[in-house]
Design a protein around this motif. Structure first.
Motif, PDB file in Angstrom:
ATOM      1  N   ASP A 189       8.512   1.726   3.184  1.00  0.00           N
ATOM      2  CA  ASP A 189       7.393   1.152   3.936  1.00  0.00           C
ATOM      3  C   ASP A 189       7.830   0.984   5.385  1.00  0.00           C
ATOM      4  N   VAL A 190       7.239   1.781   6.273  1.00  0.00           N
ATOM      5  CA  VAL A 190       7.572   1.733   7.693  1.00  0.00           C
ATOM      6  C   VAL A 190       6.899   0.520   8.325  1.00  0.00           C
ATOM      7  N   ALA A 191       7.618  -0.180   9.196  1.00  0.00           N
ATOM      8  CA  ALA A 191       7.027  -1.306   9.928  1.00  0.00           C
ATOM      9  C   ALA A 191       5.966  -0.767  10.875  1.00  0.00           C
ATOM     10  N   GLY A 192       4.810  -1.376  10.880  1.00  0.00           N
ATOM     11  CA  GLY A 192       3.717  -0.935  11.736  1.00  0.00           C
ATOM     12  C   GLY A 192       2.655  -0.220  10.931  1.00  0.00           C
ATOM     13  N   HIS A 193       1.599   0.219  11.615  1.00  0.00           N
ATOM     14  CA  HIS A 193       0.446   0.804  10.930  1.00  0.00           C
ATOM     15  C   HIS A 193      -0.141   1.952  11.725  1.00  0.00           C
ATOM     16  N   GLY A 194      -0.847   2.817  11.026  1.00  0.00           N
ATOM     17  CA  GLY A 194      -1.672   3.833  11.653  1.00  0.00           C
ATOM     18  C   GLY A 194      -0.904   4.945  12.332  1.00  0.00           C
ATOM     19  N   GLU A 195      -1.587   5.548  13.291  1.00  0.00           N
ATOM     20  CA  GLU A 195      -1.052   6.713  13.998  1.00  0.00           C
ATOM     21  C   GLU A 195       0.265   6.428  14.721  1.00  0.00           C
ATOM     22  N   SER A 196       0.458   5.189  15.139  1.00  0.00           N
ATOM     23  CA  SER A 196       1.672   4.873  15.905  1.00  0.00           C
ATOM     24  C   SER A 196       2.950   5.072  15.101  1.00  0.00           C
ATOM     25  N   VAL A 197       2.860   5.007  13.778  1.00  0.00           N
ATOM     26  CA  VAL A 197       4.062   5.202  12.951  1.00  0.00           C
ATOM     27  C   VAL A 197       3.946   6.414  12.029  1.00  0.00           C
ATOM     28  N   ALA A 198       2.886   7.197  12.179  1.00  0.00           N
ATOM     29  CA  ALA A 198       2.687   8.351  11.294  1.00  0.00           C
ATOM     30  C   ALA A 198       3.862   9.328  11.359  1.00  0.00           C
ATOM     31  N   HIS A 199       4.382   9.582  12.560  1.00  0.00           N
ATOM     32  CA  HIS A 199       5.506  10.524  12.685  1.00  0.00           C
ATOM     33  C   HIS A 199       6.764   9.977  12.018  1.00  0.00           C
ATOM     34  N   VAL A 200       6.950   8.662  12.047  1.00  0.00           N
ATOM     35  CA  VAL A 200       8.101   8.064  11.366  1.00  0.00           C
ATOM     36  C   VAL A 200       7.922   8.183   9.852  1.00  0.00           C
ATOM     37  N   SER A 201       6.709   7.956   9.383  1.00  0.00           N
ATOM     38  CA  SER A 201       6.435   8.093   7.950  1.00  0.00           C
ATOM     39  C   SER A 201       6.707   9.517   7.476  1.00  0.00           C
ATOM     40  N   GLU A 202       6.297  10.504   8.275  1.00  0.00           N
ATOM     41  CA  GLU A 202       6.549  11.901   7.914  1.00  0.00           C
ATOM     42  C   GLU A 202       8.040  12.192   7.875  1.00  0.00           C
ATOM     43  N   TRP A 203       8.784  11.686   8.859  1.00  0.00           N
ATOM     44  CA  TRP A 203      10.232  11.873   8.864  1.00  0.00           C
ATOM     45  C   TRP A 203      10.854  11.236   7.624  1.00  0.00           C
ATOM     46  N   LEU A 204      10.427  10.009   7.301  1.00  0.00           N
ATOM     47  CA  LEU A 204      11.001   9.284   6.181  1.00  0.00           C
ATOM     48  C   LEU A 204      10.735  10.018   4.866  1.00  0.00           C
ATOM     49  N   LEU A 205       9.535  10.534   4.702  1.00  0.00           N
ATOM     50  CA  LEU A 205       9.201  11.286   3.500  1.00  0.00           C
ATOM     51  C   LEU A 205      10.084  12.527   3.386  1.00  0.00           C
ATOM     52  N   GLU A 206      10.245  13.245   4.470  1.00  0.00           N
ATOM     53  CA  GLU A 206      11.091  14.443   4.449  1.00  0.00           C
ATOM     54  C   GLU A 206      12.555  14.087   4.174  1.00  0.00           C
ATOM     55  N   ALA A 207      13.018  12.983   4.758  1.00  0.00           N
ATOM     56  CA  ALA A 207      14.401  12.547   4.517  1.00  0.00           C
ATOM     57  C   ALA A 207      14.600  12.180   3.048  1.00  0.00           C
ATOM     58  N   LEU A 208      13.627  11.524   2.442  1.00  0.00           N
ATOM     59  CA  LEU A 208      13.722  11.191   1.019  1.00  0.00           C
ATOM     60  C   LEU A 208      13.745  12.460   0.175  1.00  0.00           C
ATOM     61  N   ARG A 209      12.937  13.432   0.533  1.00  0.00           N
ATOM     62  CA  ARG A 209      12.947  14.709  -0.200  1.00  0.00           C
ATOM     63  C   ARG A 209      14.305  15.382  -0.088  1.00  0.00           C
ATOM     64  N   THR A 210      14.873  15.355   1.096  1.00  0.00           N
ATOM     65  CA  THR A 210      16.162  16.005   1.331  1.00  0.00           C
ATOM     66  C   THR A 210      17.268  15.376   0.491  1.00  0.00           C
ATOM     67  N   HIS A 211      17.226  14.063   0.308  1.00  0.00           N
ATOM     68  CA  HIS A 211      18.309  13.351  -0.381  1.00  0.00           C
ATOM     69  C   HIS A 211      17.970  12.980  -1.816  1.00  0.00           C
ATOM     70  N   ARG A 212      16.884  13.473  -2.351  1.00  0.00           N
ATOM     71  CA  ARG A 212      16.435  13.010  -3.667  1.00  0.00           C
ATOM     72  C   ARG A 212      17.390  13.343  -4.807  1.00  0.00           C
ATOM     73  N   ASP A 213      18.256  14.342  -4.626  1.00  0.00           N
ATOM     74  CA  ASP A 213      19.163  14.723  -5.712  1.00  0.00           C
ATOM     75  C   ASP A 213      20.510  14.003  -5.666  1.00  0.00           C
ATOM     76  N   LYS A 214      20.702  13.153  -4.697  1.00  0.00           N
ATOM     77  CA  LYS A 214      21.940  12.379  -4.637  1.00  0.00           C
ATOM     78  C   LYS A 214      21.967  11.419  -5.821  1.00  0.00           C
ATOM     79  N   ALA A 215      23.093  11.315  -6.477  1.00  0.00           N
ATOM     80  CA  ALA A 215      23.185  10.513  -7.692  1.00  0.00           C
ATOM     81  C   ALA A 215      23.007   9.022  -7.435  1.00  0.00           C
ATOM     82  N   ASP A 216      23.526   8.530  -6.333  1.00  0.00           N
ATOM     83  CA  ASP A 216      23.524   7.091  -6.085  1.00  0.00           C
ATOM     84  C   ASP A 216      22.411   6.690  -5.127  1.00  0.00           C
ATOM     85  N   GLY A 217      21.584   5.733  -5.551  1.00  0.00           N
ATOM     86  CA  GLY A 217      20.526   5.222  -4.688  1.00  0.00           C
ATOM     87  C   GLY A 217      21.073   4.598  -3.426  1.00  0.00           C
TER      88      GLY A 217
END
Length: 196
Positions: free
Chosen positions: A8-36
């Motif tokens: 959950d990114v701090a903030g709302h709407g368009e101002s944080v949309a690019h951060v949300s997209e980055w965070l989603l992609e980063a989670l996809r990139t690291h999803r196979d790591k064994a340790d949370g």
């Protein structure tokens, strides 16, 4: 292995949309790591490069079939709830910091550490993760937040429902509390059940 990650990114709407997209992609990139906790450490390092605009809470739940077991790693996120079928009640998976500086929000401290909680699971046990918008949904007359106590009570009332119906029932309860207005913050929830 099954991985559940919610951020959950701090903030709302368009101002944080690019951060949300980055965070989603980063989670996809690291999803196979064994340790949370390793996933959270990598996300934190990346978030630090963005600066405070990337400040986010997150929880990573990893369920393995051995046992089965789960680990829950927090970065400033509200507590995951667990329903133990044999016990018939929803409890929190502790998200308190065991010592100063642990399990803090992503993007603030360079060398943040994240300590996982380990759980033994059984067939029929359920895990429920959500964003703080669910807890903070305001009552229109009093402004009082929905809160964790009411969330646990709602989950208890609907515990016998299949997961697909459980999520809708919880959203209905929170929406009724908020007078039909769930727009003050994002509301996300995820529920999983251990197979058997």
């Amino acid at each position: 292995m099954t991985r559940l990650a919610l951020a959950d990114v701090a903030g709302h709407g368009e101002s944080v949309a690019h951060v949300s997209e980055w965070l989603l992609e980063a989670l996809r990139t690291h999803r196979d790591k064994a340790d949370g906790e390793a996933v959270l450490e990598m996300l934190n390092a990346s978030a630090r490069q963005w600066g405070l605009e990337a400040m986010s809470t997150a929880v990573v739940v990893t369920v393995t079939p051995d046992g089965p077991t789960a680990t829950v790693a927090y970065a400033g996120h509200p507590p995951v709830l667990i329903y133990r079928r044999g016990r018939g009640a929803w409890d929190t998976v502790d998200n308190r910091r065991p010592r100063k500086g642990l399990n803090l929000t992503l993007g603030i401290f360079e060398n943040a550490e994240f300590t996982p909680r380990h759980l033994d699971l059984a067939a029929g046990d359920r895990l429920f993760a959500y964003t703080d918008g669910l807890l903070e949904a305001p009552h229109p007359a009093t402004g009082e937040s929905y809160g964790l106590v009411q969330l646990r009570e709602s989950l208890g009332r609907h515990a016998a429902l299949p997961l697909s119906e459980l999520k809708g029932a919880i959203l209905d309860d929170v929406s009724e509390w908020a007078g039909g207005n769930l727009t003050s913050d994002d509301v996300t929830l995820v529920a999983v059940e251990v197979g058997g």
